[in-house]
Write a protein that holds these residues in place. Structure first.
Motif, PDB file in Angstrom:
ATOM      1  N   HIS A  31      -8.348   6.302  -0.409  1.00  0.00           N
ATOM      2  CA  HIS A  31      -8.323   4.871  -0.726  1.00  0.00           C
ATOM      3  C   HIS A  31      -7.345   4.131   0.157  1.00  0.00           C
ATOM      4  O   HIS A  31      -7.651   3.043   0.678  1.00  0.00           O
TER       5      HIS A  31
ATOM      6  N   GLN B 126      -8.153   1.061   2.779  1.00  0.00           N
ATOM      7  CA  GLN B 126      -7.495  -0.244   2.742  1.00  0.00           C
ATOM      8  C   GLN B 126      -6.875  -0.572   4.090  1.00  0.00           C
ATOM      9  O   GLN B 126      -6.970  -1.706   4.579  1.00  0.00           O
TER      10      GLN B 126
ATOM     11  N   LYS C 139      -9.393  -1.778   6.416  1.00  0.00           N
ATOM     12  CA  LYS C 139      -9.777  -3.160   6.103  1.00  0.00           C
ATOM     13  C   LYS C 139      -8.776  -4.152   6.677  1.00  0.00           C
ATOM     14  O   LYS C 139      -9.153  -5.136   7.302  1.00  0.00           O
TER      15      LYS C 139
ATOM     16  N   LEU D 106       0.835  -1.202   0.000  1.00  0.00           N
ATOM     17  CA  LEU D 106       0.000   0.000   0.000  1.00  0.00           C
ATOM     18  C   LEU D 106       0.867   1.248   0.000  1.00  0.00           C
ATOM     19  O   LEU D 106       0.632   2.204  -0.741  1.00  0.00           O
TER      20      LEU D 106
END
Lengths: 538, 407
Positions: A518, A522, A525, A396
């Protein structure tokens, strides 16, 4: 991953509602090659001639996505219509059949008419069938047509131009190797000879185009977008054939920079119509631009000119009559300083984020090993999960670093160079003013000489002096006109530049913030997936 | 130079106030002896801790009292435990690390030198940050010293140690000086000898399966924890430097915003504000990771070292016992000094058995403690990361909404 950013992100779809009118009016470029008259724009602050008053690159992404979506959309529409008609026809058929049979049943004693009815019935159905077949084929043809010609559906009344630089081929060998880029231009503007053109260009061709445009337009006050910089180190690494990440990145960086350069160039309404630009985008063979090499004669001449300019700038003291110019110059100076600082900070951020991703990856590995050696099973599992989470997070971070780079850092770099071009244009204005002043001084001197000659009474020299005075008066007038023109041009150009700047920055920053959103989503999550594992340690 | 009290903190650190106090250990609060560090003062290169004791034990003169101690005195206490033969069979709680403000001080100095080159706001901002960092390090070191004392107080045998009581009660200076160069050199040589000896002792195969398994496990575990601890430190450091960059970007955007004449000025100001807030969150994420992950790993690095030392001591006792057995056999064979050899053998045997017994219990406790500490910290780490990510997300989304609404 970052491959996906660039072609989509920098497709610039632009619209021109008045292109048709414009192409009738414009000065058609003569076919004498590079010596053609540079194209002048009408002086209109609102710029109705601006071919690109429409879309920003953000909308352009949505439109290029809309290409693919329109394809699917049109396809589904056609299929749905066909299916609907089929069912409709079956229904109608059935209904007609029933009616027919009712009729036949009623008139059954007139059996002679049965045959007639039967024939009628059959022919009627055949007729219906043929009709519907015709309608089906019609729709299918329309669907094919839509599929092939996207622009018809997508932008109907607008004209557009789309430039994409695809990958390249490496030609030559060893140190003489060079990269060839395929430049694909898709357009429906009438000044182009074809709708779709694909040409192969080298990096030096781009530099050559820029130098030609700069020599033609800079002195008139137009802001010519600067070409990407040469990088000997980067190119050498690629030439040496190293397949590592940095050389791949370098090539990608250069490709996207060249794409952006071309898009900015065609965005400029005057430059779009320039024959050099058209030749660059359309003709398959282009004379090799040798003068762009650093060590050529032209290169050295350029360097000498640059030095002379720098000296001149320091010596010319212009008394600025127009406060607007002074204010703008100050603004651009400040902007330059701040943008450079911002660019440096963003580059440092990219570097640190890349470092963070590398360190996170190594921590993930080490946590996995720790989990392996742990003999308490639940804790061992939790530690392995932690290692997995950290690995995903490292990916990421890497993506985020790429986004940082390709969105913001490159934009800032481009604008730093653009502002240098803007400052160059202001300097041109100063030079024009200086020329005008010099002409006035000369005129004054000639006048004084004439006055002296009048007293000395030399008739032939007097005539010469008078001629010279007329000549210099002409020159002074021309100088003043030039100065006026360049000032007008600069005002319009700066207005356009500011508009573009606002648009670009806004779009890019919003995109960047979306990428940050975004990333955070993530992250949430991943950590949410890890939490129950951690709690499960008994 | 800097005099700071423990409770002088900028707001954003205050909620971690409770955290460091019981970061790595799961303690049973026992009313008979409660120890904590109620205050701390940072002077030029020393830190003075105020150790506060509440006790109902009869051997203390009062029920509640405080003394001022320095780092060296903690080290003295730890060393006295290590050197004492009686506690050979227990895992000695690892000594707290020396308070290290060097890095922070250096940065402050660099900031002072570079004062001329940056704007007033930037300077005050960076100074505030550095002060916050200094405060964070200070709080951490206080927490580590406190954890050490609490561990000792909670241990059923160590809490009865006389040195410990003196440490807690004697309200004058213990006149413990730090080791001078000669002693440090002696220590260094002793360590070399000890590690060589350790290798020798570790080579001896143990009869007891439990201890054999623990030995191999601890060795591997210790190495891996060391590796993880180093890597997590590096990761957190790069996270912090990324957060610093965002800070600079925010301030440049602010200047751009104030200078710009177009519509972008409001835009830039809003984005700059956003970046300031996200930077604070990123800095807290890094700080939390540091606290929950890096500190956990560092603490267990030291604890596993202490456990390894225990195993070493036991191994040493085993070797001594076996040597005493051999000596006894030899003496019986030669029939000389049999009694003496017998007594030595008895002593060694008793020592070994005592160590083995307590070591077993200690190692089992170590495991339970470790699992509990990891669980607590990993859960807290995940919760904090989630909290910060959600906060960040909300900030970003609200700003994005405002910016999009403006266009």
């Amino acid at each position: 991953m970052w491959f996906s950013w660039s072609p989509v992100a920098w497709c610039c779809l632009v619209s021109s509602p008045e292109a048709a009118r414009l192409s009738a009016e414009d000065i058609s470029p003569s076919s004498n090659g590079p010596k053609a008259e540079p194209v002048l724009l009408d002086d209109d602050p609102d710029d109705p001639d601006d071919l690109f008053a429409g879309l920003t690159s953000c909308e352009s992404i949505e439109l290029s996505k809309c290409y693919q979506e329109q394809d699917i959309y049109s396809y589904t529409v056609c299929v749905c219509v066909c299916v609907y008609i089929t069912f409709l026809s079956i229904l109608i058929n059935f209904y007609v059949c029933v009616c027919m049979y009712m009729c036949i049943y009623i008139y059954i004693y007139i059996y002679i008419y049965i045959y007639a009815f039967i024939y009628l019935y059959v022919f009627f159905h055949i007729y219906l069938f043929v009709c519907f077949l015709f309608i089906y084929t019609l729709f299918y043809i329309i669907y094919l047509f839509i599929k092939i010609d996207h622009s018809f559906l997508c932008i109907c009344a607008h004209m557009s131009i789309l430039i994409v630089i695809n990958f390249f081929v490496f030609l030559g060998d060893g140190m003489n190797a060079y990269m060839v880029y395929k430049v694909l231009t898709k357009t429906s503007l009438s000044i182009f000879s074809r709708d779709e053109v694909c040409v192969k260009r080298r990096f030096s061709d781009f530099l050559g185009l820029h130098s030609k445009l700069a020599s033609k337009y800079m002195h008139m006050g137009y802001i010519v977008p600067p070409a990407p910089e040469k990088s000997i180190v980067g190119m050498t690494k690629v030439k040496v054939g190293k397949e590592d990440l940095s050389s791949v990145e370098f090539v990608e960086k250069r490709r996207s920079a060249l794409e952006r350069y071309l898009l900015r160039t065609v965005k400029h309404p005057a430059l779009l119509k320039d024959p050099d630009v058209l030749q660059f985008l359309e003709s398959s063979e282009l004379p090799r631009a040798v003068s762009t090499q650093a060590l050529s004669g032209a290169g050295i001449l350029r360097m000498v000119n640059k030095a002379a300019d720098a000296v001149n700038k320091m010596t010319i003291k212009m008394n600025e009559s127009d406060a607007w110019f002074e204010e703008k110059q100050q603004q651009f100076d400040n902007l330059d300083v701040q943008l450079r600082k911002l660019h440096a900070s963003v580059e440092s951020l990219v570097c640190h984020r890349r470092e963070l991703s590398v360190n996170t990856a190594s921590f993930a590995k080490s946590a996995a090993m720790l989990g392996n050696s742990e003999d308490h099973t639940a804790l061992s599992r939790a530690l392995s999960q932690l290692a997995e989470v950290e690995e995903k997070i490292d990916q990421l971070h890497q993506d985020q670093a790429c986004a940082d780079f390709y969105l913001i850092s490159e934009l800032l770099g481009d604008y730093v160079r653009l502002i240098t071009a803007v400052k160059g244009v202001f300097d041109q204005r100063m030079k024009t003013w200086a020329k005008c002043q010099d002409a006035q001084v000369m005129l004054q001197r000639k006048r004084e000489a004439e006055a002296k000659l009048q007293h000395a009474n030399k008739p032939d020299k007097l005539q010469q002096a008078k001629d010279e005075i007329r000549e210099w008066e002409g020159k002074v007038q021309q100088g003043e006109r030039d100065f006026e023109q360049i000032s007008k041009n600069i005002r319009r150009e700066v207005g356009r530049f500011e508009k573009d700047r606002v648009k670009d920055f806004r779009v890019v920053i919003i995109k960047y913030l979306e990428s940050l959103v975004h990333t955070q989503q993530q992250l949430i999550k991943y950590w949410e997936a890890f939490l129950p594992e951690a709690k499960a340690i008994a | 130079m800097m005099q700071e009290g423990l409770d002088d903190g900028p707001d954003f650190l205050s909620e971690e106030d409770r955290g460091p106090r019981a970061v790595n250990v799961d303690l049973q609060t026992d009313a008979t002896l409660q120890v904590d560090i109620s205050d701390a003062l940072s002077e030029r290169d020393k830190v003075k801790f105020t150790v506060h004791t509440k006790s109902t034990l009869p051997n203390f003169k009062q029920n509640e009292f405080s003394v001022v101690r320095q780092h060296e005195e903690f080290i003295w206490l730890h060393d006295s435990f290590v050197e004492s033969e009686e506690y050979a069979g227990y895992i000695i709680p690892p000594a707290p690390p020396r308070p290290d403000f060097d890095a922070s001080r250096e940065k402050l100095q660099k900031l002072g030198e570079g004062e001329g080159s940056m704007t007033k706001e930037e300077f005050t901002k960076m100074k505030q940050e550095l002060e916050a960092e200094y405060l964070a390090i200070f709080k951490k070191t206080v927490a580590m010293h406190e954890v050490f004392l609490c561990r000792v107080a909670a241990h059923p045998v160590l809490r009865k140690d006389l040195n410990f009581h003196v440490f807690l009660e004697y309200n004058q200076d213990l006149s413990v000086r730090g080791k001078n160069k000669k002693e440090k050199l002696e220590d260094f040589f002793k360590n070399v000898v000890k590690s060589a000896d350790g290798v020798l002792v570790a080579g001896v195969k143990d009869v007891d399966d439990f201890f054999e398994h623990e030995k191999t496990f601890l060795l591997e575990y210790h190495n891996r924890v060391k590796d993880s601890s180093a890597k997590s430190d590096r990761m957190i450091r790069s996270h912090k430097s990324a957060a610093d960059d965002i800070n600079r970007i925010a301030s440049t955007l602010y200047t751009l915003g104030t200078q710009d004449s177009t519509d972008l000025c409001k835009f830039f100001l809003k984005v700059s504000e956003l970046f300031e807030k996200t930077r604070k969150i990123e800095a807290r994420v890094a700080a939390d990771e540091d606290l929950k992950l890096a500190d956990l790993l560092k603490y267990y690095l030291r604890e596993s070292q202490a456990a390894k030392d225990l195993l070493y001591r036991r191994g040493r006792a085993l070797v001594d016992y076996e040597n005493a057995n051999k000596a006894l056999d030899k003496a019986r064979a030669k029939n000389k000094d049999v009694l003496q050899a017998e007594t030595t053998q008895q002593v060694c045997c008793q020592k070994f058995e005592k160590i083995s017994e307590s070591a077993k219990q200690e190692l089992i406790d170590f495991k339970t403690r470790r699992v509990a500490a990891f669980r607590k910290n990993l859960v807290e780490l995940a919760e904090l990361e989630l909290k910060h990510a959600k906060g960040n997300l909300q900030l970003l989304q609200s700003c994005l909404g405002v910016l999009k609404g403006d266009t």
